[in-house]
Design an enzyme around this catalytic site. Structure first.
Site, PDB file in Angstrom:
ATOM      1  N   GLU A   1       0.837  -1.207   0.000  1.00  0.00           N
ATOM      2  CA  GLU A   1       0.000   0.000   0.000  1.00  0.00           C
ATOM      3  C   GLU A   1       0.873   1.259   0.000  1.00  0.00           C
ATOM      4  O   GLU A   1       0.612   2.212  -0.743  1.00  0.00           O
ATOM      5  CB  GLU A   1      -0.911  -0.023   1.225  1.00  0.00           C
ATOM      6  CG  GLU A   1      -1.898   1.104   1.292  1.00  0.00           C
ATOM      7  CD  GLU A   1      -2.804   1.020   2.513  1.00  0.00           C
ATOM      8  OE1 GLU A   1      -3.378   2.063   2.871  1.00  0.00           O
ATOM      9  OE2 GLU A   1      -2.936  -0.069   3.116  1.00  0.00           O
TER      10      GLU A   1
ATOM     11  N   ASP B   1       0.823   3.800  -3.339  1.00  0.00           N
ATOM     12  CA  ASP B   1       0.425   5.198  -3.214  1.00  0.00           C
ATOM     13  C   ASP B   1       1.350   6.082  -4.046  1.00  0.00           C
ATOM     14  O   ASP B   1       0.894   6.962  -4.781  1.00  0.00           O
ATOM     15  CB  ASP B   1       0.466   5.598  -1.730  1.00  0.00           C
ATOM     16  CG  ASP B   1       0.144   7.061  -1.506  1.00  0.00           C
ATOM     17  OD1 ASP B   1      -0.960   7.492  -1.884  1.00  0.00           O
ATOM     18  OD2 ASP B   1       1.001   7.769  -0.944  1.00  0.00           O
TER      19      ASP B   1
ATOM     20  N   GLU C   1      -4.281   0.603  -3.829  1.00  0.00           N
ATOM     21  CA  GLU C   1      -2.863   0.975  -3.808  1.00  0.00           C
ATOM     22  C   GLU C   1      -1.971  -0.262  -3.733  1.00  0.00           C
ATOM     23  O   GLU C   1      -0.926  -0.323  -4.395  1.00  0.00           O
ATOM     24  CB  GLU C   1      -2.586   1.922  -2.643  1.00  0.00           C
ATOM     25  CG  GLU C   1      -3.241   3.278  -2.822  1.00  0.00           C
ATOM     26  CD  GLU C   1      -3.249   4.134  -1.575  1.00  0.00           C
ATOM     27  OE1 GLU C   1      -3.481   5.348  -1.710  1.00  0.00           O
ATOM     28  OE2 GLU C   1      -3.030   3.607  -0.453  1.00  0.00           O
TER      29      GLU C   1
END
Length: 173
Positions: free
Chosen positions: A44, A48, A119
């Protein structure tokens, strides 16, 4: 995760993983494992940034007449938790997210979970297939939003447009 489910996920993503463990990890929430390093949290984190770079590059390449501030506004909207969660829900990713027993009832409600899984998936594609594969996936799902944001920005920011015109024509704000 069985082969049929993995195949279904790959069809939704329109991407076939060389390393199936990456997509399994991307869809594993920290509540479902004893060691958080086995969850999607690190993916994640990476996803991002990959998302931000891909969106920034698309905005930079496509909107050559926009100033930095306008590009920043559009980027912020596109990479926000809210937008990521919406994209994740449109793809149906949350139904594949493996969560712990206490989280099962909250799975559909949490925008943060939905955004995080998108993400994580982006990072898994990035690690598995490189930046181009990740960018292709991102632009495939974000393309309509980028076009919509351009139209909204173009029509909704008259002050900025007037300032640009004034600076170009009269060298004054």
């Amino acid at each position: 995760m069985d082969e049929d489910v993995l195949h279904q996920i790959e069809q939704i993503l329109d991407y076939e993983f060389s390393d199936k463990n990456l997509i399994i990890k991307a869809l594993t929430h920290s509540s479902a494992v004893d060691n958080r390093l086995l969850s999607n949290e690190r993916l994640e984190f990476l996803g991002d940034s990959v998302l931000a770079v891909a969106i920034c590059q698309a905005l930079f390449d496509n909107f050559t007449h926009y100033l930095e501030g306008d590009l920043t506004k559009i980027k912020s909207k596109l990479v926000s938790r809210e937008t990521c969660a919406r994209m994740s829900r449109q793809l149906g990713l949350q139904k594949f997210l493996k969560v712990g027993k206490g989280m099962v009832s909250n799975r559909a409600l949490s925008g943060s979970l939905a955004a995080g899984v998108l993400e994580s998936v982006i990072a898994a594609i990035y690690i598995d297939g490189g930046f181009e594969a990740a960018r292709d996936f991102i632009l495939r799902i974000y393309g309509p939003l980028i076009e919509q944001a351009d139209a909204e920005q173009d029509h909704g920011n008259f002050k900025s447009l007037l300032q640009q015109y004034s600076q170009e024509q009269f060298n004054a704000t």
